[in-house]
Design a protein around this motif. Sequence first.
Motif, PDB file in Angstrom:
ATOM      1  N   ASN A   1       0.827  -1.213   0.000  1.00  0.00           N
ATOM      2  CA  ASN A   1       0.000   0.000   0.000  1.00  0.00           C
ATOM      3  C   ASN A   1       0.858   1.259   0.000  1.00  0.00           C
ATOM      4  O   ASN A   1       0.568   2.229  -0.710  1.00  0.00           O
ATOM      5  N   HIS A   2       1.935   1.259   0.812  1.00  0.00           N
ATOM      6  CA  HIS A   2       2.825   2.414   0.894  1.00  0.00           C
ATOM      7  C   HIS A   2       3.503   2.677  -0.452  1.00  0.00           C
ATOM      8  O   HIS A   2       3.525   3.815  -0.946  1.00  0.00           O
ATOM      9  N   GLN A   3       4.045   1.599  -1.056  1.00  0.00           N
ATOM     10  CA  GLN A   3       4.719   1.747  -2.344  1.00  0.00           C
ATOM     11  C   GLN A   3       3.743   2.173  -3.435  1.00  0.00           C
ATOM     12  O   GLN A   3       4.087   2.970  -4.312  1.00  0.00           O
ATOM     13  N   THR A   4       2.520   1.650  -3.368  1.00  0.00           N
ATOM     14  CA  THR A   4       1.500   2.012  -4.364  1.00  0.00           C
ATOM     15  C   THR A   4       1.149   3.494  -4.257  1.00  0.00           C
ATOM     16  O   THR A   4       1.034   4.199  -5.271  1.00  0.00           O
ATOM     17  N   GLN A   5       0.979   3.994  -3.020  1.00  0.00           N
ATOM     18  CA  GLN A   5       0.651   5.408  -2.813  1.00  0.00           C
ATOM     19  C   GLN A   5       1.771   6.315  -3.316  1.00  0.00           C
ATOM     20  O   GLN A   5       1.518   7.331  -3.976  1.00  0.00           O
ATOM     21  N   ILE A   6       3.024   5.969  -2.995  1.00  0.00           N
ATOM     22  CA  ILE A   6       4.159   6.773  -3.462  1.00  0.00           C
ATOM     23  C   ILE A   6       4.219   6.758  -4.987  1.00  0.00           C
ATOM     24  O   ILE A   6       4.418   7.806  -5.627  1.00  0.00           O
ATOM     25  N   ALA A   7       4.038   5.562  -5.572  1.00  0.00           N
ATOM     26  CA  ALA A   7       4.104   5.429  -7.031  1.00  0.00           C
ATOM     27  C   ALA A   7       3.028   6.272  -7.706  1.00  0.00           C
ATOM     28  O   ALA A   7       3.290   6.971  -8.699  1.00  0.00           O
ATOM     29  N   LYS A   8       1.808   6.242  -7.166  1.00  0.00           N
ATOM     30  CA  LYS A   8       0.716   7.024  -7.751  1.00  0.00           C
ATOM     31  C   LYS A   8       0.971   8.523  -7.596  1.00  0.00           C
ATOM     32  O   LYS A   8       0.689   9.310  -8.498  1.00  0.00           O
ATOM     33  N   SER A   9       1.502   8.918  -6.428  1.00  0.00           N
ATOM     34  CA  SER A   9       1.805  10.333  -6.182  1.00  0.00           C
ATOM     35  C   SER A   9       2.890  10.832  -7.151  1.00  0.00           C
ATOM     36  O   SER A   9       2.760  11.915  -7.734  1.00  0.00           O
ATOM     37  N   GLU A  10       3.951  10.035  -7.305  1.00  0.00           N
ATOM     38  CA  GLU A  10       5.037  10.419  -8.210  1.00  0.00           C
ATOM     39  C   GLU A  10       4.553  10.453  -9.658  1.00  0.00           C
ATOM     40  O   GLU A  10       4.976  11.310 -10.440  1.00  0.00           O
ATOM     41  N   LYS A  11       3.648   9.558 -10.012  1.00  0.00           N
ATOM     42  CA  LYS A  11       3.103   9.540 -11.372  1.00  0.00           C
ATOM     43  C   LYS A  11       2.248  10.777 -11.631  1.00  0.00           C
ATOM     44  O   LYS A  11       2.334  11.399 -12.705  1.00  0.00           O
ATOM     45  N   ARG A  12       1.426  11.159 -10.627  1.00  0.00           N
ATOM     46  CA  ARG A  12       0.598  12.366 -10.766  1.00  0.00           C
ATOM     47  C   ARG A  12       1.480  13.598 -10.904  1.00  0.00           C
ATOM     48  O   ARG A  12       1.227  14.472 -11.737  1.00  0.00           O
ATOM     49  N   ASP A  13       2.541  13.670 -10.081  1.00  0.00           N
ATOM     50  CA  ASP A  13       3.470  14.798 -10.132  1.00  0.00           C
ATOM     51  C   ASP A  13       4.170  14.862 -11.492  1.00  0.00           C
ATOM     52  O   ASP A  13       4.332  15.939 -12.074  1.00  0.00           O
ATOM     53  N   PHE A  14       4.566  13.698 -12.000  1.00  0.00           N
ATOM     54  CA  PHE A  14       5.210  13.606 -13.313  1.00  0.00           C
ATOM     55  C   PHE A  14       4.266  14.095 -14.404  1.00  0.00           C
ATOM     56  O   PHE A  14       4.654  14.868 -15.287  1.00  0.00           O
ATOM     57  N   ASN A  15       3.014  13.649 -14.350  1.00  0.00           N
ATOM     58  CA  ASN A  15       2.029  14.052 -15.368  1.00  0.00           C
ATOM     59  C   ASN A  15       1.766  15.561 -15.345  1.00  0.00           C
ATOM     60  O   ASN A  15       1.608  16.192 -16.399  1.00  0.00           O
ATOM     61  N   ARG A  16       1.718  16.147 -14.118  1.00  0.00           N
ATOM     62  CA  ARG A  16       1.501  17.593 -13.996  1.00  0.00           C
ATOM     63  C   ARG A  16       2.666  18.371 -14.619  1.00  0.00           C
ATOM     64  O   ARG A  16       2.470  19.329 -15.378  1.00  0.00           O
ATOM     65  N   LYS A  17       3.890  17.960 -14.293  1.00  0.00           N
ATOM     66  CA  LYS A  17       5.073  18.632 -14.845  1.00  0.00           C
ATOM     67  C   LYS A  17       5.130  18.478 -16.361  1.00  0.00           C
ATOM     68  O   LYS A  17       5.476  19.419 -17.092  1.00  0.00           O
ATOM     69  N   GLN A  18       4.775  17.276 -16.829  1.00  0.00           N
ATOM     70  CA  GLN A  18       4.811  17.014 -18.274  1.00  0.00           C
ATOM     71  C   GLN A  18       3.783  17.880 -19.006  1.00  0.00           C
ATOM     72  O   GLN A  18       4.075  18.444 -20.070  1.00  0.00           O
ATOM     73  N   GLU A  19       2.581  18.003 -18.423  1.00  0.00           N
ATOM     74  CA  GLU A  19       1.528  18.810 -19.042  1.00  0.00           C
ATOM     75  C   GLU A  19       1.897  20.300 -19.038  1.00  0.00           C
ATOM     76  O   GLU A  19       1.688  21.008 -20.045  1.00  0.00           O
ATOM     77  N   LYS A  20       2.466  20.771 -17.931  1.00  0.00           N
ATOM     78  CA  LYS A  20       2.883  22.177 -17.839  1.00  0.00           C
ATOM     79  C   LYS A  20       3.968  22.489 -18.879  1.00  0.00           C
ATOM     80  O   LYS A  20       3.904  23.515 -19.576  1.00  0.00           O
ATOM     81  N   LEU A  21       4.936  21.568 -19.010  1.00  0.00           N
ATOM     82  CA  LEU A  21       6.018  21.753 -19.973  1.00  0.00           C
ATOM     83  C   LEU A  21       5.487  21.720 -21.406  1.00  0.00           C
ATOM     84  O   LEU A  21       5.916  22.503 -22.267  1.00  0.00           O
ATOM     85  N   ARG A  22       4.517  20.825 -21.649  1.00  0.00           N
ATOM     86  CA  ARG A  22       3.942  20.712 -22.991  1.00  0.00           C
ATOM     87  C   ARG A  22       3.257  22.018 -23.413  1.00  0.00           C
ATOM     88  O   ARG A  22       3.401  22.478 -24.552  1.00  0.00           O
ATOM     89  N   LYS A  23       2.525  22.626 -22.476  1.00  0.00           N
ATOM     90  CA  LYS A  23       1.824  23.878 -22.786  1.00  0.00           C
ATOM     91  C   LYS A  23       2.813  25.011 -23.070  1.00  0.00           C
ATOM     92  O   LYS A  23       2.603  25.827 -23.986  1.00  0.00           O
ATOM     93  N   ILE A  24       3.896  25.086 -22.281  1.00  0.00           N
ATOM     94  CA  ILE A  24       4.915  26.132 -22.515  1.00  0.00           C
ATOM     95  C   ILE A  24       5.575  25.941 -23.880  1.00  0.00           C
ATOM     96  O   ILE A  24       5.787  26.900 -24.632  1.00  0.00           O
ATOM     97  N   MET A  25       5.881  24.661 -24.212  1.00  0.00           N
ATOM     98  CA  MET A  25       6.527  24.365 -25.500  1.00  0.00           C
ATOM     99  C   MET A  25       5.603  24.705 -26.654  1.00  0.00           C
ATOM    100  O   MET A  25       6.045  25.224 -27.689  1.00  0.00           O
ATOM    101  N   GLN A  26       4.296  24.431 -26.484  1.00  0.00           N
ATOM    102  CA  GLN A  26       3.327  24.787 -27.535  1.00  0.00           C
ATOM    103  C   GLN A  26       3.284  26.298 -27.751  1.00  0.00           C
ATOM    104  O   GLN A  26       3.230  26.790 -28.888  1.00  0.00           O
ATOM    105  N   LYS A  27       3.325  27.026 -26.616  1.00  0.00           N
ATOM    106  CA  LYS A  27       3.278  28.487 -26.695  1.00  0.00           C
ATOM    107  C   LYS A  27       4.528  29.032 -27.403  1.00  0.00           C
ATOM    108  O   LYS A  27       4.431  29.908 -28.289  1.00  0.00           O
ATOM    109  N   VAL A  28       5.706  28.508 -27.043  1.00  0.00           N
ATOM    110  CA  VAL A  28       6.963  28.954 -27.667  1.00  0.00           C
ATOM    111  C   VAL A  28       6.972  28.599 -29.147  1.00  0.00           C
ATOM    112  O   VAL A  28       7.400  29.399 -30.001  1.00  0.00           O
ATOM    113  N   GLU A  29       6.465  27.376 -29.454  1.00  0.00           N
ATOM    114  CA  GLU A  29       6.424  26.936 -30.858  1.00  0.00           C
ATOM    115  C   GLU A  29       5.512  27.852 -31.673  1.00  0.00           C
ATOM    116  O   GLU A  29       5.839  28.225 -32.818  1.00  0.00           O
ATOM    117  N   TYR A  30       4.366  28.249 -31.083  1.00  0.00           N
ATOM    118  CA  TYR A  30       3.444  29.170 -31.758  1.00  0.00           C
ATOM    119  C   TYR A  30       4.130  30.518 -32.007  1.00  0.00           C
ATOM    120  O   TYR A  30       4.035  31.090 -33.094  1.00  0.00           O
TER     121      TYR A  30
END
Length: 500
Positions: A221-250
Motif C-alpha cells: 500500500n505504501h509503495q502504491t501510494q508513493i508510485a501514484k503520487s510520483e506519477k501524478r506529479d510527473f504528469n503535472r510537470k509534463q503537461e505544464k512543460l507541454r503547454k509552454i513548448m506549444q506556446k513557444v512553438e506558436y
Amino acid sequence: MFEIKDLSILVNERYLVKNLSFSLQKGDKLAIIGEEGNGKSTLLKAIKGICEYAEITGSVNIKGNKIGYLEQSVNEKDLNKKVYNFLFKDEIDYYEKVNTLYKHLDSINLDDEILNQTINTLSGGEKVKVSILKLLINEYDILFLDEPTNDLDIETLEWLENFINNINKPIVYVSHDETLLSNTANIILHLEQIKKKTECRHTLIRSDYDSYVNFRLRKINHQTQIAKSEKRDFNRKQEKLRKIMQKVEYEQNTISRSDPHGAKLLKKKMHALKSQEKKLNGAEIMKIPDVEESINFFFERVEIPKSKNILNLDISKLEVNNKILAKNVKLNIRGNTHLCIIGQNGVGKTTLIKTIYEKLKNRTDIKVGYMPQNYSDILDNYQLVLDFLTSSCGKDKLTKARMYLGNMKFTKKEMMSYIKNLSNGTKAKLFLVKLVLDECDVLILDEPTRNVSPLSNPVIRKVLKEYKGTIISVSHDRKFIDEVINDLYILTINGLVKEK
C-alpha cells in the motif's frame, strides 16, 4: 543444521525458484506459502532429492542430518499394510525401535491397538498421526511436512499445532491452514509468480505469519501510494512543460522576420525546454509494485428468502458399507442459512453431506451446487476445463466462463488445459467458478478451503460471508467457521448436536 545456497528450480521451462538461500537451526519452524502451482511441494522434494521432473541447480548441505518427509497423502502401495508393517521394515527393525515407539505413542494420542489396523481403515487424522509417528521412530533430525492439515478434525489440528511448537527440531512445512500458520511459524518463505506468471520471486523473512501478512500489505500500500503520487506529479510537470513548448512553438511560427533577435531568443528557449523534457522523461519514478494478483469473484443475482424451506432431514441410520456411523440424524434448514457440520475424523460428515446433496440435487425450485471433498468424484467425468464449466449452462456462456476464470487468475494455457493437469488448489477454484457461473442459490461444500492458498482464502471467506443463498458445509477451517458460519453442528454417533 541445514543450509541452502543459490537453489534454482526449473520445471517445463519456467522457474519456480531462483537463487534461494537460507539456513535453519533448532527450533526453526519455516512455513512455505504461495498460490497453487508456485512450487511449494516441488521445493520440498527438490531439497529432499526426490524431484525427478525438475532441473535443479545450487547446493543443499544437510550437514549429516537426516530429513524425514511427510507426503501430502499416504502412498497407495502402503494403504493395505498394517500399521505395524508401515512403521517398521522387519522384526529386527521393530526390536531396535520398540522403545522409541512406546515413548511417542502416548504423546501422539494413539493406542497400541492401532498397530494391528490396516492403513486404509484409519481416519484422515489417524493417518497423519501414524505418518508422523514413523518420522519420530526413525529419529529424523529435520522434518518436512507437506500439507499435514488435510483431512484433520479440529481436535487433531490443535494437537498438530502443539506438536510443531514443542518439538525442538527444525520443521519446514506447507500448509493452507491460516490458524496453524499464525500459531506456529517463525520463518516465512513466500513463493510468487509475477508478471502474468512469467517470472518467479521469493520473500524470506524471520517473522510470524500474521506480522508478515500485515507487513506485506502495508509495504504494498505504501509503495502504491508513493508510485501514484510520483506519477501524478510527473504528469503535472509534463503537461505544464507541454503547454509552454506549444506556446513557444506558436511564437516561433508567428514571429516577424524583422525581429531576428527575438527569433534567436525563442530558439534558445525551446532548446532549454527540450533539455528539461529530456531530463523529466529520464527521471526515475517508483512503479506500482508488481505482486501476484489476488483472485476476484462474486455471485450475481443470488438471493433466497429466509422463510424458504430448504431441507427436512430425518435419517434413522447413517451408514456406509453396512457400518453405522450415526443414528437419528435430524436437520431442518431454511433459506439464507450458513451452516457447517464438524466432528471427529471418520464420524461420517462426508457421507452425510453427500446424502444431503442427493436429496436436493433434483429440486426445481432451487439451484444446487456441490463441491465434493474428493474432486475426482465429479471432475473425472470431464476432460477439459471449459467442458466442465459449460456442461450445465451451455456454450453460450463460454465468454463469461473465460472471464470468471481470468478473475481466478487462470492463465490462457490453464483455461484450455486438461483438468487432470491442474493442481488441487486450481481445481478448487474451478469449482468456485462453476458455482458462480451456474448462479447456484444453495451451496453444498465439503472442505471448500482445504486446498486453496492462505492468501486467497480471505477473499473466498469474504465472498461466502456476503453470499445471500444457503450454505451447507463441512469444514475444519477455523477461520471459515468463525467468519462465514452462523449455525454450527457437531455430528456424533447419536446424531447432530447444535453448538450454542
